[in-house]
Design an enzyme around this catalytic site. Structure first.
Site, PDB file in Angstrom:
ATOM      1  N   SER A 129       0.899  -1.357  -0.015  1.00  0.00           N
ATOM      2  CA  SER A 129      -0.218  -0.171   0.109  1.00  0.00           C
ATOM      3  C   SER A 129       0.935   1.440  -0.144  1.00  0.00           C
ATOM      4  CB  SER A 129      -1.322  -0.232   1.223  1.00  0.00           C
ATOM      5  OG  SER A 129      -1.457   0.765   1.479  1.00  0.00           O
ATOM      6  N   HIS A 130       0.373   2.263   1.035  1.00  0.00           N
ATOM      7  CA  HIS A 130       1.262   3.741   1.213  1.00  0.00           C
ATOM      8  C   HIS A 130       2.977   3.369   1.776  1.00  0.00           C
ATOM      9  CE1 HIS A 130      -0.571   2.617   4.851  1.00  0.00           C
ATOM     10  NE2 HIS A 130       0.531   2.901   5.706  1.00  0.00           N
ATOM     11  N   ASP A 148      -2.744   6.652  -2.742  1.00  0.00           N
ATOM     12  CA  ASP A 148      -1.571   6.175  -2.524  1.00  0.00           C
ATOM     13  C   ASP A 148      -0.939   4.815  -3.358  1.00  0.00           C
ATOM     14  OD1 ASP A 148      -3.765   4.176  -2.475  1.00  0.00           O
ATOM     15  OD2 ASP A 148      -2.636   3.119  -0.478  1.00  0.00           O
ATOM     16  N   ASP A 155      -0.978   2.137  -3.667  1.00  0.00           N
ATOM     17  CA  ASP A 155      -2.200   0.802  -4.902  1.00  0.00           C
ATOM     18  C   ASP A 155      -3.616   1.300  -4.996  1.00  0.00           C
ATOM     19  OD1 ASP A 155      -2.588   1.241  -1.998  1.00  0.00           O
ATOM     20  OD2 ASP A 155      -3.545  -1.011  -1.893  1.00  0.00           O
ATOM     21  N   ASP A 195      -6.229   2.338  -3.535  1.00  0.00           N
ATOM     22  CA  ASP A 195      -7.219   3.085  -2.544  1.00  0.00           C
ATOM     23  C   ASP A 195      -7.468   3.841  -1.501  1.00  0.00           C
ATOM     24  OD1 ASP A 195      -5.196   2.224  -1.005  1.00  0.00           O
ATOM     25  OD2 ASP A 195      -5.972  -0.085   0.294  1.00  0.00           O
ATOM     26  N   ARG A 196      -6.160   4.695  -1.191  1.00  0.00           N
ATOM     27  CA  ARG A 196      -6.883   5.843  -0.832  1.00  0.00           C
ATOM     28  C   ARG A 196      -6.613   6.955  -1.237  1.00  0.00           C
ATOM     29  NH1 ARG A 196      -3.331   5.253   5.333  1.00  0.00           N
ATOM     30  NH2 ARG A 196      -3.913   3.564   5.132  1.00  0.00           N
ATOM     31  N   LYS A 233     -11.066  -0.048  -0.666  1.00  0.00           N
ATOM     32  CA  LYS A 233     -11.714   1.296  -0.611  1.00  0.00           C
ATOM     33  C   LYS A 233     -10.966   1.761  -1.386  1.00  0.00           C
ATOM     34  CE  LYS A 233      -7.478   1.985   1.914  1.00  0.00           C
ATOM     35  NZ  LYS A 233      -6.932   0.846   3.227  1.00  0.00           N
TER      36      LYS A 233
END
Ligand code: VG1
Ligand code: CO
Length: 560
Positions: free
Chosen positions: A117-118, A281, A283, A285-286, A381
């Site tokens: 992710s982030h 982010d 990936d 999702d944010r 998300k």
């Protein structure tokens, strides 16, 4: 004839493969240990409800360092376990929400997502693997625990030795017993967003003279998606997107869309007075929504999207069934739910807890304070979804005379009051020190006169009377599963509160998260600086937990 027989490889188990808030995240050198990645992939496949045989899995991720090698391992181990088909994003590139959509659209068995992710990427930074179910959502705790249990005693894994799959070439091919389809992971997702939102209204809004747009991909996976949306579909110039080439180490950056790490966006937005800035982010999702002089907290973002949902075709058609937020997320959303007369839910941190409610048709829009916003269009998300939702809403608000992000925020506060919210992160704290902070709060909670006592902030002669304390426990309303120890909270009589919990996504030491929230209906406070507004409460939270004493950290690593 090549030898496509299944080989059994003897291995030794590792004891540290428990998936966290969102999959297994470790440093690359950990994943590179002999058998480490293979063990975890085998543990996932062996834990698929119904087994891996004849399954179809979607595979891809944010393209971070080590992904290409891991995809080749997955291909071989999938073949060894009787998987029928893998649907892989070209070059392994697949945003997390797009994987979720693809699993649903193709009625796949599940998906394996390669992302941390982030968290930063690179040879000494983070890698991650997570499994998503047939509803497109992250595996629930029952499955992640099964994966962990399997990994602790694994003795062997199965594979078929196959030639390397060319991930740059679109199309279907047979690799031994396995069918492999390499797809364009961008187009189906963007086409889906076009069904959800009013792109005509957005297009005319973003081309109006007072509006300027800047999207920052932070060198993560969303770059190609954003180019398709902003440049190809909305007809904006190339200069409306930046950092949109996915890079294995995110160009040395930290692909986390907040005011600290997305400084590349913040800087240009302020310099050029961009009215609508956004970032997502690693990936995808944010999301962060940020216009010149106007930052939207994620807690406000989900509340505003819910309040304006009617202008979005997807919700106009299907209605809004229910709203939900993670426990530490501010209560702004609850007030919208109340006004709309729909159900609202408070779940533990992590997107996996929203899935059951969505599948049961009781949840339409939800969010987390950690820059996560989404809906039941997928089971993750979704950063670009939230960003396009904001554009759709701004277009509609514009027609009603409400101008820009700031206008929308003030309009919301006038209607509902303002919820001040902030999170303090203390990253890579010594694990024992973090445990002491938790203990400190637990023992305060245990004392019989804590509830009812007044905690005072010396900096402002304000005091807060304790109304309730606890360690959040969640019982899933659908499957009745119980999740304990989801965060310590102190609620005060004026409705303010603070929450302390330990992160489940870090890869080194412990990360303490402190969340503070205050509600105000005083118009004089609607334009006040967030940190100023929360100062007394933060002081009280730090004092009660003795955080500075136990950790030696005078300042947090990140404030969001
Ligand atoms: C963090 C956030 C949480 C989010 C999770 C995964 O978890 O607090 O809200 O769902 O990251 O997000 P934790 O356990 O570190 O607090 V992502 O974008 O990493 O998939
Ligand atoms: Co993410």
């Amino acid at each position: 004839m090549p030898d496509y027989s299944v080989k059994t490889v003897q291995t030794k188990a590792f004891q540290d493969q428990r998936p966290g808030t969102s999959g297994l995240r470790k440093r690359v050198p950990v994943f590179k240990q002999e058998h480490y990645t293979e063990n975890f992939v085998q543990s996932i496949l062996s834990s698929i409800p119904g087994g891996p045989e004849k399954s179809t899995l979607v595979v891809g991720g944010d393209g971070r360092y080590y992904s290409p090698e891991v995809i080749q391992k997955i291909v071989q181990i999938a073949a060894g376990n009787g998987v029928s088909k893998l649907i892989i994003g070209r070059d392994g590139i697949f945003s997390t929400p797009a994987v979720s959509h693809e699993i649903r659209a193709r009625k796949a068995t599940g998906g394996i997502l390669l992302t941390a992710s982030h968290n930063p990427g690179g040879p000494n930074a983070d890698f991650g693997i997570k499994y998503n179910m047939d509803n497109g959502g992250p595996a629930p705790e029952s499955v992640t625990e099964a994966i962990f249990e399997f990994s602790k005693t694994i003795k062997e894994y199965k594979l078929v030795e196959l030639p390397e799959v060319d991930l740059s070439k679109l199309g279907s091919s047979k690799s031994g017993p396995l069918e492999i389809e390499v797809i364009d992971a961008i187009k189906p997702y963007v086409a889906f967003l076009k069904e959800i939102f009013d792109f005509d209204a957005i297009k005319s809004y973003v081309h109006s003279p007072e509006v300027s747009v800047l999207f920052d991909g932070l060198s993560g996976v969303t770059g190609p998606y954003a180019r398709d949306i902003f440049v190809n579909e909305l007809g904006l110039p190339e200069s409306s997107i930046q950092n949109c080439e996915p890079s294995p180490d995110f160009n040395g950056g930290h692909p986390d869309p907040n005011l600290t790490y997305a400084h590349s966006l913040v800087q240009v937005v302020e310099e050029k007075k961009i009215t609508f800035g956004a970032a997502s982010d690693g990936d995808g999702d944010r999301n962060m929504i940020y216009g010149a002089g106007a930052f939207v907290t994620p807690s406000d973002s989900v509340a505003i999207i819910a309040d304006w949902a009617d202008c979005i075709p997807y919700f106009k058609k299907g209605g809004v069934k229910g709203l939900a937020r993670s426990m530490p997320t501010s209560t702004a959303l609850d007030r919208v739910a109340k006004a709309k007369g729909v159900e609202h839910f408070e779940v533990p941190t992590g997107w996996k807890f929203f899935g059951n409610l969505m599948d049961a048709g009781r949840l339409s829009i939800c969010g987390e304070e950690s820059f996560g916003t989404g809906s039941d269009h997928v089971r993750e998300k979704d950063g670009l979804w939230a960003i396009v939702a904001w554009l759709n809403i701004l277009a509609s608000a514009h027609d009603k005379g409400i101008k820009g992000i700031k206008g929308l925020l003030l309009d919301h506060y006038k209607k509902y009051g303002r919820t001040f919210f902030s999170r303090y992160d203390y990253e890579e704290v010594d694990s024992d020190a973090a445990a002491k902070v938790i203990k400190e709060l637990e023992s305060a909670f245990a004392s019989s006169d804590f509830v009812g006592s007044s905690l005072s902030a010396t900096s402002s002669s304000t005091s807060f009377k304790v109304a309730e304390t606890g360690n959040f426990t969640y019982t899933d309303p659908i499957d009745k599963s119980v999740s304990k120890n989801q965060g310590l909270y102190v609620t005060f009589e004026d409705g303010s509160r603070f929450v302390v919990r330990l992160s489940g996504t870090g890869s080194q030491g412990a990360t303490i998260r402190l969340y503070v929230e205050k509600y105000s209906k005083d118009e004089a406070e609607y334009e006040r600086d967030t940190q100023e507004g929360l100062k007394p409460l933060i002081e009280v939270a730090l004092k009660t937990s003795k955080l500075v004493e136990h950790t030696g950290r005078k300042e947090p690593t990140v404030i969001t």
